[in-house]
Scaffold this active site. Structure first.
Site, PDB file in Angstrom:
ATOM      1  N   TYR A 137      35.290 -20.094 -12.783  1.00  0.00           N
ATOM      2  CA  TYR A 137      34.071 -19.329 -12.526  1.00  0.00           C
ATOM      3  C   TYR A 137      34.236 -17.969 -13.191  1.00  0.00           C
ATOM      4  O   TYR A 137      35.243 -17.287 -12.971  1.00  0.00           O
ATOM      5  CB  TYR A 137      33.855 -19.169 -11.019  1.00  0.00           C
ATOM      6  CG  TYR A 137      32.642 -18.338 -10.658  1.00  0.00           C
ATOM      7  CD1 TYR A 137      31.357 -18.862 -10.773  1.00  0.00           C
ATOM      8  CD2 TYR A 137      32.788 -17.029 -10.194  1.00  0.00           C
ATOM      9  CE1 TYR A 137      30.242 -18.096 -10.447  1.00  0.00           C
ATOM     10  CE2 TYR A 137      31.677 -16.260  -9.859  1.00  0.00           C
ATOM     11  CZ  TYR A 137      30.411 -16.801  -9.993  1.00  0.00           C
ATOM     12  OH  TYR A 137      29.304 -16.040  -9.657  1.00  0.00           O
ATOM     13  N   ASP A 169      40.375 -14.185 -18.035  1.00  0.00           N
ATOM     14  CA  ASP A 169      39.483 -13.614 -17.028  1.00  0.00           C
ATOM     15  C   ASP A 169      40.341 -13.242 -15.827  1.00  0.00           C
ATOM     16  O   ASP A 169      40.673 -14.083 -14.995  1.00  0.00           O
ATOM     17  CB  ASP A 169      38.383 -14.609 -16.660  1.00  0.00           C
ATOM     18  CG  ASP A 169      37.429 -14.022 -15.632  1.00  0.00           C
ATOM     19  OD1 ASP A 169      37.679 -12.884 -15.168  1.00  0.00           O
ATOM     20  OD2 ASP A 169      36.451 -14.700 -15.267  1.00  0.00           O
ATOM     21  N   LYS A 183      36.722  -6.326  -9.573  1.00  0.00           N
ATOM     22  CA  LYS A 183      37.274  -6.318  -8.212  1.00  0.00           C
ATOM     23  C   LYS A 183      38.227  -5.145  -7.948  1.00  0.00           C
ATOM     24  O   LYS A 183      37.789  -4.031  -7.700  1.00  0.00           O
ATOM     25  CB  LYS A 183      37.929  -7.669  -7.921  1.00  0.00           C
ATOM     26  CG  LYS A 183      36.870  -8.816  -7.997  1.00  0.00           C
ATOM     27  CD  LYS A 183      37.255 -10.050  -7.259  1.00  0.00           C
ATOM     28  CE  LYS A 183      36.360 -11.231  -7.578  1.00  0.00           C
ATOM     29  NZ  LYS A 183      35.514 -11.687  -6.531  1.00  0.00           N
TER      30      LYS A 183
HETATM   31  C1  LIG Z   1      37.459 -14.985 -12.147  1.00  0.00           C
HETATM   32  C2  LIG Z   1      36.117 -14.334 -11.928  1.00  0.00           C
HETATM   33  N1  LIG Z   1      35.424 -13.918 -12.993  1.00  0.00           N
HETATM   34  C3  LIG Z   1      34.236 -13.310 -12.861  1.00  0.00           C
HETATM   35  C4  LIG Z   1      33.683 -13.104 -11.618  1.00  0.00           C
HETATM   36  C5  LIG Z   1      32.362 -12.411 -11.513  1.00  0.00           C
HETATM   37  O1  LIG Z   1      32.545 -11.160 -10.956  1.00  0.00           O
HETATM   38  P1  LIG Z   1      31.316 -10.411 -10.214  1.00  0.00           P
HETATM   39  O2  LIG Z   1      31.065 -11.160  -8.951  1.00  0.00           O
HETATM   40  O3  LIG Z   1      31.827  -9.020 -10.022  1.00  0.00           O
HETATM   41  O4  LIG Z   1      30.171 -10.490 -11.157  1.00  0.00           O
HETATM   42  C6  LIG Z   1      34.382 -13.527 -10.478  1.00  0.00           C
HETATM   43  C7  LIG Z   1      33.841 -13.340  -9.100  1.00  0.00           C
HETATM   44  O5  LIG Z   1      32.761 -13.265  -8.781  1.00  0.00           O
HETATM   45  C8  LIG Z   1      35.620 -14.156 -10.636  1.00  0.00           C
HETATM   46  O6  LIG Z   1      36.302 -14.600  -9.591  1.00  0.00           O
HETATM   47  N1  LIG Z   2      34.257 -16.550  -5.959  1.00  0.00           N
HETATM   48  C1  LIG Z   2      33.359 -15.430  -6.087  1.00  0.00           C
HETATM   49  C2  LIG Z   2      34.089 -14.389  -6.828  1.00  0.00           C
HETATM   50  O1  LIG Z   2      35.289 -14.383  -6.983  1.00  0.00           O
HETATM   51  C3  LIG Z   2      32.932 -14.977  -4.725  1.00  0.00           C
HETATM   52  C4  LIG Z   2      31.928 -13.869  -4.723  1.00  0.00           C
HETATM   53  C5  LIG Z   2      30.528 -14.358  -4.531  1.00  0.00           C
HETATM   54  O2  LIG Z   2      30.164 -15.423  -5.048  1.00  0.00           O
HETATM   55  O3  LIG Z   2      29.755 -13.636  -3.892  1.00  0.00           O
END
Ligand SMILES: Cc1ncc(COP(=O)(O)O)c(C=O)c1O
Ligand SMILES: N[C@H](C=O)CCC(=O)O
Length: 417
Positions: free
Chosen positions: A138, A231, A259
């Site tokens: 993701y 990532d 994060k």
């Molecule tokens: C590995 C990874 N990449 C990207 C994202 C996207 O980050 P954001 O929720 O800050 O857009 C997340 C989590 O949401 C993530 O766990």
């Molecule tokens: N797995 C997602 C980010 O790492 C969790 C955050 C979300 O979906 O709100």
């Protein structure tokens, strides 16, 4: 009370929430009034030991005094200038000091923006259109990565989101995680701009890279003129100051962060080799911009957080807590199961005996996981409401908190059938 708020929310928001995973808490989501240390306090005055920690950013726990102090100081000076400020210079220097691949940085406001921009840089830099991603990884909620996406996209049955133009889909190649053969076959065609990978998959539960997988990707991408993007939105500053690239000793061309580097405030960053990063406007012709990019509040919270991490104590504490919990959870479950842990984050899978890729994770008995989540919540422990997320520890998860948690996990997990 949570129930009243939920009744209102259902009329205000699609599915009642603003990020789908939050709707996984049944029969309705609890509403949080405050967070302190390892705890969330709900609007119903329940105190929960929190292993979600904002889905990863809060490695210092909730409302850490050093972060409060930094943000308060910044607020007194104003919080948005539309000009550069010294906070962005300081945070970028810390990132460049610790993240081996980072020679230059661009700050954005979310992990989503970071991966979207990193992929665009890779296409601009190489002149190629295609990218390779892995099933279940993701990378946020933009068009290029909502194909075979993990996290809430899988939990809610839309790993392949509606609304993605077929022209975009045709530029995304998917391989199973931990499968170098598939990656090699795809890269051999010579038309892939970048491979984007979660160096530890943290969005289908937790799935570690197999020995040689990341190194193999590094060698293959070099050979085929493709950029390698790690990532590290989850792993950055979680697996140590140098993130997964230091932990596994594999250095990508570009890294995306989020994060932890914002200390719990909205943030994202792309960093990498000078020459590749200079593709970005205004030095290059790959466009990125943002009203809130490098906003001083997120910068200040991130600096305060990384300063706390520098002594190493937080890493010792978070690893100890995660190791003890994962081991006791492993012992307590009496049915076939897997506990996957990497350093200070982990997840358990029920009814399976190995989880090495997304297909394995999808075979786990999710209904049992959800039952465990519900029972733990009643007993005062908050774990993610979805199998396809991770449990995180913070420096606030001390021995007392961990021991209290273990006895609660035991009483729930020993009875699961
Ligand atoms: C590995 C990874 N990449 C990207 C994202 C996207 O980050 P954001 O929720 O800050 O857009 C997340 C989590 O949401 C993530 O766990
Ligand atoms: N797995 C997602 C980010 O790492 C969790 C955050 C979300 O979906 O709100």
């Amino acid at each position: 009370m949570s129930h009243d708020l939920w009744e209102q929310a259902k009329t205000l928001f699609a599915g009642g929430v603003n990020s789908p995973v939050r709707a996984g808490v049944k029969p309705f989501p609890f509403y949080t009034k405050s967070g302190k240390g390892p705890y969330l306090i709900t609007e119903d005055s329940q105190r929960l030991i929190d292993y979600v920690l904002g889905y990863g950013p809060l490695i210092l726990g909730h409302a850490h005094p050093k972060v409060i102090e930094a943000v308060k100081e910044q607020i007194d000076e104003g919080w948005l200038y539309g000009t550069p400020s010294k906070t962005e210079v300081e945070l970028a220097k810390l990132i460049i000091k610790y993240v081996p691949s980072a020679e230059k940085v661009r700050f954005v406001n979310s992990g989503t923006e970071a991966t979207m921009t990193a992929l665009r840089i890779s296409r601009g830099y190489t002149g190629r259109d295609k990218i390779l991603k892995f099933d279940g990884n993701y990378h946020g909620a933009h068009d290029y990565v909502l194909i075979d996406a993990g996290s809430a996209a899988t939990e809610f049955g839309v790993p392949f989101s509606q609304g993605i133009p077929k022209e975009v889909v045709s530029t995304v190649v998917i391989c199973p995680y931990n499968d170098l053969e598939c990656s090699e076959k795809a890269l051999r065609r010579g038309d892939i701009a970048s491979v984007i990978v979660e160096p530890v998959m943290g969005n289908m539960g937790v799935i570690p890279p197999k020995d040689g997988f990341l190194k193999g990707l590094r060698e293959l991408t070099k050979e085929h003129g493709t950029l390698l993007i790690f990532d590290e939105v989850i792993t950055g500053f979680r697996l140590g100051l140098g993130g997964a690239q230091s932990y596994f000793k594999v250095i990508p061309d570009l890294t995306t962060l989020g994060k932890i580097i914002g200390g719990g405030f909205p943030i994202g960053a792309i960093c990498g080799k000078r020459e590749v990063m200079d593709s970005l406007t205004p030095s290059g012709r790959v466009f990125n911009a943002g009203t809130f990019n490098a906003n001083p509040i997120s910068m200040s919270a991130g600096i305060a957080t990384i300063r706390e991490l520098e002594s190493g104590n937080v890493y010792v504490k978070t690893e100890k807590a995660a190791t003890e919990l994962a081991e006791e959870i492993d012992k307590a479950i009496r049915i076939p199961h897997v506990v996957n842990r990497v350093y200070n984050f982990f997840q358990f899978f029920l009814g399976v005996d190995r989880v090495e890729n997304a297909a394995d994770a999808r075979k786990a008995k999710r209904e049992l996981y959800v039952r465990a989540h519900e029972k733990l919540l009643k007993s005062g422990v908050f774990i993610p409401p979805s199998q396809f997320e991770a449990l995180f520890t913070s420096s606030e998860h001390n021995d007392d908190i961990v021991n209290e948690s273990i006895s609660k996990f035991k009483s729930v997990l020993e009875d699961l059938v």
